[in-house]
Design a protein around this motif. Structure first.
Motif, PDB file in Angstrom:
ATOM      1  N   SER A   1       0.838  -1.211   0.000  1.00 30.83           N
ATOM      2  CA  SER A   1       0.000   0.000   0.000  1.00 30.83           C
ATOM      3  C   SER A   1       0.864   1.249   0.000  1.00 30.83           C
ATOM      4  CB  SER A   1      -0.906   0.056   1.231  1.00 30.83           C
ATOM      5  OG  SER A   1      -1.707  -1.073   1.310  1.00 30.83           O
ATOM      6  N   LEU A   2       1.903   1.244   0.840  1.00 27.87           N
ATOM      7  CA  LEU A   2       2.769   2.430   0.908  1.00 27.87           C
ATOM      8  C   LEU A   2       3.495   2.650  -0.418  1.00 27.87           C
ATOM      9  CD1 LEU A   2       4.296   1.969   4.485  1.00 27.87           C
ATOM     10  CD2 LEU A   2       2.599   3.673   3.794  1.00 27.87           C
TER      11      LEU A   2
ATOM     12  N   SER B   1      -5.395  -2.099   4.651  1.00 34.80           N
ATOM     13  CA  SER B   1      -4.814  -2.238   3.307  1.00 34.80           C
ATOM     14  C   SER B   1      -5.919  -2.422   2.270  1.00 34.80           C
ATOM     15  CB  SER B   1      -3.809  -3.388   3.242  1.00 34.80           C
ATOM     16  OG  SER B   1      -4.461  -4.614   3.338  1.00 34.80           O
TER      17      SER B   1
ATOM     18  N   ILE C   1       0.673   7.349   7.826  1.00 39.20           N
ATOM     19  CA  ILE C   1       1.906   6.560   7.982  1.00 39.20           C
ATOM     20  C   ILE C   1       3.019   7.169   7.124  1.00 39.20           C
ATOM     21  CG2 ILE C   1       2.962   4.264   7.710  1.00 39.20           C
ATOM     22  CD1 ILE C   1       0.091   3.109   8.256  1.00 39.20           C
ATOM     23  N   TRP C   2       2.671   7.597   5.921  1.00 38.18           N
ATOM     24  CA  TRP C   2       3.683   8.256   5.081  1.00 38.18           C
ATOM     25  C   TRP C   2       4.195   9.536   5.745  1.00 38.18           C
ATOM     26  CZ3 TRP C   2       7.409   7.397   2.154  1.00 38.18           C
ATOM     27  CH2 TRP C   2       7.389   6.447   1.140  1.00 38.18           C
TER      28      TRP C   2
ATOM     29  N   ARG D   1      -3.115   5.324   5.392  1.00 36.32           N
ATOM     30  CA  ARG D   1      -1.887   5.288   4.597  1.00 36.32           C
ATOM     31  C   ARG D   1      -1.145   6.635   4.624  1.00 36.32           C
ATOM     32  NH1 ARG D   1      -0.386   6.841  -0.348  1.00 36.32           N
ATOM     33  NH2 ARG D   1       1.110   5.538  -1.482  1.00 36.32           N
ATOM     34  N   ASP D   2      -1.882   7.709   4.422  1.00 31.40           N
ATOM     35  CA  ASP D   2      -1.233   9.026   4.354  1.00 31.40           C
ATOM     36  C   ASP D   2      -0.597   9.403   5.693  1.00 31.40           C
ATOM     37  OD1 ASP D   2      -2.107   9.038   1.800  1.00 31.40           O
ATOM     38  OD2 ASP D   2      -3.697  10.528   2.088  1.00 31.40           O
TER      39      ASP D   2
ATOM     40  N   LYS E   1      -7.215   1.476   2.379  1.00 34.27           N
ATOM     41  CA  LYS E   1      -6.031   2.376   2.413  1.00 34.27           C
ATOM     42  C   LYS E   1      -6.173   3.472   3.481  1.00 34.27           C
ATOM     43  CE  LYS E   1      -4.606   0.316  -1.379  1.00 34.27           C
ATOM     44  NZ  LYS E   1      -4.513  -1.093  -1.095  1.00 34.27           N
TER      45      LYS E   1
END
Ligand SMILES: Nc1nc2c(ncn2[C@@H]2O[C@H](COP(=O)(O)OP(=O)(O)OP(=O)(O)O)[C@@H](O)[C@H]2O)c(=O)[nH]1
Ligand SMILES: [Mg+2]
Length: 202
Positions: free
Chosen positions: A42-43, A176, A185-186, A182-183, A179
Motif C-alpha cells: 500500500s505504501l 490495506s 503513515i507516510w 496510509r497518508d 487504504k
C-alpha cells in the motif's frame, strides 16, 4: 511521497550477510499474517510487489525494498508462526534481532498489531524489545476494515493497554483494503527523512 521507483534490492535468509545501506531504513515487524507485506505494498502503491498470503509464514526472508533511490522499507518475517520447526523459528528470531540491533540506518520499527485482537505475549515482548533498544515504538493497528467504526476507539485502547504502552506511544489505525491511514503513515515516515536545518554561522 509519490513512489515512482521500487526495487527489491536485497533478500536475506538465515545465512546471508546483512547489507550495509547508507540511506534511511524503516522496518515492519509483527506476527505472521498481521499484514506487514500488504502495508508495504500500500505504501509503495503496488498491488502485489511484496508477496502476501492468507496463509501465515509467507515472508521468510528479510526483504529490502529501495524506494525512489532514497529510503528502504524492510519487510521482516512474522513471529509466532507455528508451522515451522522450533530450530528454524529460533534462527529467524536471531536473524531479525541481528538486523534490528546492527543496522546503522534503521529509523523506525513499526510494530503491527491486528486491531481486532488483544496483543499476544510475543507482541508485548517485541514492544518491550523496541523500547529497550532505544527506538521510539510506532504501532500500526491493522485490518481496520474488519471492525465497526463505533468499535475503533475501544480497540485502539485495548491495543494500548495490552502492550502497556504509554499515552505518548503513537498508534495508527490502517486498512490495506480501504487504504485508510496510509497518508498518516507516510507523513510519519517523512518526518524521519527531514534533514535537520543547519545552524547558519553568524
Ligand atoms: N481485510 C483485511 N485483510 C488484510 C489487511 N492486511 C492484510 N490482510 C490480509 O491478511 C493476510 C496476510 O497479509 P500479509 O500482508 O501477507 O501478512 P504478513 O504480516 O506479511 O504475513 P507473513 O509474511 O506471514 O509474516 C492476507 O490474506 C492479506 O490480504 C487489511 O488491512 N484488511
Ligand atoms: Mg509478509
Amino acid at each position: 511521497m509519490n513512489v515512482n521507483q521500487v526495487d527489491l534490492e536485497t533478500v536475506c535468509g538465515v545465512t546471508s550477510i546483512l547489507p550495509v545501506n547508507t540511506q534511511p531504513e524503516f522496518a515492519f515487524a509483527g506476527k505472521s499474517n498481521v499484514g506487514k507485506s500488504s502495508l508495504i505494498n500500500s505504501l509503495m502503491n503496488r498491488k502485489s510487489f511484496a508477496r502476501t498470503s492468507s496463509q501465515p509464514g509467507k515472508t521468510q526472508t528479510i526483504n529490502f525494498y529501495h524506494i525512489n533511490d532514497k529510503l528502504y522499507f524492510v519487510d521482516l518475517p512474522g513471529y509466532g508462526y507455528a508451522k515451522v520447526s522450533a530450530e528454524l523459528k529460533a534462527k529467524w528470531g536471531k536473524m531479525i534481532e541481528k538486523y534490528l540491533r546492527t543496522s546503522t540506518q534503521l529509523k523506525v520499527i513499526f510494530l503491527l498489531i491486528d486491531i481486532r485482537h488483544e496483543p499476544s505475549a510475543n507482541d508485548k515482548d517485541m514492544y518491550e524489545w523496541i523500547v529497550h533498544n532505544g527506538f521510539e515504538p510506532v504501532i500500526i493497528a491493522t485490518k481496520l476494515d474488519k471492525i465497526n467504526r463505533s468499535q475503533r476507539d475501544k480497540h485502539i485502547k485495548m491495543v494500548r493497554t495490552g502492550l502497556c504502552a504509554g499515552a505518548n506511544t503513537k498508534i495508527m489505525p490502517f486498512s490495506s483494503l480501504s487504504k485508510e491511514g496510509r497518508d498518516d503513515i507516510w507523513r510519519c515516515i517523512e518526518q524521519y527523512l527531514e534533514v535537520p536545518e543547519t545552524v547558519s554561522e553568524l
